[in-house]
Design a protein around this motif. Structure first.
Motif, short mmCIF file in Angstrom:
data_model
loop_
_atom_site.label_atom_id
_atom_site.label_comp_id
_atom_site.label_asym_id
_atom_site.label_seq_id
_atom_site.Cartn_x
_atom_site.Cartn_y
_atom_site.Cartn_z
N PHE A 35 0.83 -1.20 0.00
CA PHE A 35 0.00 0.00 0.00
C PHE A 35 0.87 1.26 0.00
N LYS A 39 2.01 4.51 -3.03
CA LYS A 39 2.04 5.95 -2.79
C LYS A 39 3.31 6.57 -3.37
N PHE A 58 -3.92 7.82 -0.87
CA PHE A 58 -3.19 6.73 -0.23
C PHE A 58 -2.69 7.12 1.17
N ALA A 61 -5.78 6.86 3.42
CA ALA A 61 -6.21 5.47 3.61
C ALA A 61 -5.18 4.67 4.40
N SER A 62 -3.90 5.05 4.31
CA SER A 62 -2.87 4.32 5.05
C SER A 62 -3.06 4.44 6.55
N MET A 527 -8.92 1.12 -4.36
CA MET A 527 -8.83 1.37 -2.92
C MET A 527 -9.84 0.53 -2.17
#
Length: 643
Positions: A35, A39, A58, A61-62, A527
């Motif tokens: 993930f 990015k 990203f 969401a991380s 995602m």
């Protein structure tokens, strides 16, 4: 011999017992590393125009992924340490001091964390390129990725998982101080009291879920409850009531139903149903929180993935509604149109379907009578004649011809929504031409465009007589429309035309909007799918770990059953029924919650989500079924294997 060396040897000798926890840590590290690698990936940054937006998405969401992964590892660590309580109790019984045992557990967990970090980064480096290719594919880009390893991603992953490993290692260190010796030896028997079923709380579970579903399915614009509670509070009420209802469902209603089923003596005493029913009954309350979390996560995952896939699935049809022509622009120079025509006709990859020039007028209108929620009392309409509309509608294979007379008009609104759009038919607006008002009445509403939305904007059709009259009072603008084959793969041609197009031409193209929609919806589905896969794998693993922990404590019971003559086929059938109950309940609850959420969403946006949602639910259920069979097999192997 140091405690560190003892911990290392313990891991080597008992690796089979450590494997599940070790594998869960590797999985978490691989997912997070992949993930974060996306990015920082140079291919994405060099290819996509929205690389900055992707990086921001990203990054946000991380954070969610870190929280979820930390919880997942904590769960895995809890199941693993519970499995070792008896071993820790034995150390205490042999006279080893608590401080030394705690330090040994700390070293063991830290060694496994460090090994998992190395393995996870190596595997993640290999898999990251595969996921880059998937992301670029769903976003509509066709590129070859080079194998590169992101130093930033490695450092980020090391920092995050070192912290998580330290926290879980301290958790293991504290284990010896939190339990008495007798509790460590009796760990497998914790929570083995028969739970009490409450009819009142069982009914409350149904009532709470009913309230949540009822509020979610109400019309937002017409609901008195939504207006009374507020549009910020009501979603929270829905969330709380559904989660509480789900918890009560698993902790009480299922207990109540299992106790009722036990009264059916004919079925209860058939085979070894007594064993399966009793185990479910005794442990359901202890599993209630886990099942609730899994049901809620399943619902969240399915809703997010279903919504993202719906936008991706409907991207082409949405663009076709907004851009019925492959290219359109306002003619500001005849030479430009000739150049565009040459580019299109000389293109080897595309064939010309039609080329039309449509006379249009740009007219201000007083739209007070429309009572629109989202627009002012005045707006600019692009006006076309009845004949111009019919010509385009025929070219675009629309069997919806118009026959307007006098001051009759039709409005074209591809984004029409019954909840939010004005009630056009029967309403009157005033066209302002040279200081005079020309009243027209909308007789028809067409839920599509014949002109590209970005070039023409809001469009209305008037009778040929009225158009001729209006044309004498205002300046006519000619709009040029092209339709070509393979319009969704016209990047090169679109860029060539854009290069010669003046800004005031207000150029729009099918490809440009299609590619932009594909990029944004592709990013969303990637995602959603990526995080959904993580959630699904984690929730399936949580059930898997928990059931294997229980299998270890059930081993002696099944050995007794085998000694008194119960065959292995009947044991496996009982285990399969027991696992079906544990896996099926949260899955059904999650699908039900998701169905209600997406029904409310589709009603609000007037979108048909049935096909994409069914596809998502089907894929999710299939992966879930794989976990079910793996757990049944592992549980059966654990309770039937003899040393």
């Amino acid at each position: 011999m140091t405690l560190f060396s003892i911990a290392s040897k313990s891991i080597k000798k008992n690796f089979s017992n450590y494997f599940l926890y070790f594998a869960s840590m590797i999985f978490s590290i691989v997912i997070y590393f992949v993930f974060v690698s996306l990015k920082y990936d140079t291919t994405i940054q060099a290819t996509t125009e929205a690389s900055q937006k992707i990086s921001s998405v990203f990054s946000g969401a991380s954070v969610v992924l870190i929280i979820f992964v930390a919880i997942f590892i904590w769960y895995s660590n809890s199941f693993f340490t519970r499995k070792r309580k008896k071993e820790v109790g034995l150390y205490s019984l042999l006279g080893v001091r608590k401080k030394q045992i705690g330090r040994m557990l700390f070293y063991e967990n830290f060694i496994m964390g460090a090994l998992a970090l190395i393995v996870g980064i190596v595997l993640g480096s290999v898999l990251s390129k595969f996921f880059v290719m998937i992301l670029m594919k769903v976003m509509g880009y066709s590129v070859i990725t080079n194998f590169t390893i992101s130093i930033e991603a490695i450092l980020n992953t090391i920092v995050v998982f070192t912290i998580i490993t330290l926290v879980t290692s301290f958790h293991g260190y504290r284990l010896i101080y939190r339990f008495k010796l007798i509790e460590l030896f009796q760990a497998d028997k914790e929570g083995e009291q028969e739970p009490r079923g409450s009819l009142i709380i069982a009914l409350l579970s149904v009532i709470f879920i009913g309230i949540g579903y009822g509020l979610a399915l109400q019309d937002l614009m017409d609901s008195a409850l939504w207006r009374t509670m507020g549009f910020m509070i009501t979603p929270l009420v829905i969330l709380i009531t559904v989660i509480l209802g789900t918890y009560f469902l698993f902790s009480t209603l299922t207990v109540y139903l299992l106790r009722i089923s036990r009264k059916n003596t004919k079925k209860y005493w058939s085979g070894i149903n007594l064993i399966g029913t009793s185990q479910l009954l005794f442990r359901i309350k202890g599993n209630a929180r886990t099942l609730t979390v899994i049901a809620v996560l399943s619902a969240t995952t399915l809703t997010a993935v279903g919504t993202a896939y719906s936008l991706y699935y409907n991207n082409r049809s949405n663009v076709e509604m907004a851009d019925p022509s492959s290219m359109m622009f306002i003619m500001v120079d005849n030479n430009v149109d000739e150049k565009v025509k040459d580019l299109v006709t000389n293109s080897k990859d595309h064939e010309l379907v039609y080329h039309e020039t449509i006379p249009t007028l740009q007219i201000d209108a007083d739209v007070t009578n429309l009572n629109s929620l989202f627009s002012s009392d005045e707006m600019i309409y692009t006006v076309i004649s009845n004949g111009g509309y019919n010509k385009l509608a025929k070219l675009q294979s629309r069997n919806e011809m118009l026959s307007l007379k006098a001051n009759e008009a039709a409005v074209l609104d591809a984004a029409y929504n019954e909840k939010f759009s004005p009630a056009y038919v029967g309403s009157a607006v005033s066209l302002k031409v040279n200081g005079q008002n020309e009243d027209i009445t909308f007789k028809f509403l067409k839920k599509f465009n014949v002109l590209n939305l970005r070039t023409a904007g809001a469009t209305i059709v008037v009778s040929d007589e009225l158009f001729t009259s209006l044309k004498q009072e205002t300046t006519q603008e000619n709009m040029v429309a092209y339709k070509i084959t393979k319009e969704d793969d016209a990047k090169k041609l679109t860029e060539e035309i854009q290069a010669i197009m003046p800004e005031q031409a207000n150029f729009s193209s099918f490809y440009e909007d299609y590619a932009a929609g594909l990029e944004s919806s592709g990013l969303m589905i990637f995602m959603g799918g990526f995080l959904g896969l993580v959630f699904l794998t984690a929730t399936g693993s949580i059930i898997y770990f928990k059931q294997l922990t229980e299998a270890s404590s059930d081993k002696e019971r099944y050995e007794i059953l085998h000694k008194i003559g119960v065959n292995k086929r009947e044991v496996k059938r009982t285990i399969a029924k027991q696992m079906l109950f544990i896996f099926g309940l949260p899955l059904l609850a999650g699908i039900a919650h998701c169905a209600v959420a997406l029904t409310a969403f589709s009603r609000l946006l007037q979108m048909n989500l049935v096909i994409p949602v069914l596809i998502c639910m089907g894929v999710y259920t299939c992966i879930y079924i794989v976990y079910y069979f793996l757990t049944v097999h592992a549980y059966y192997k654990t309770v039937t294997t003899t040393k």
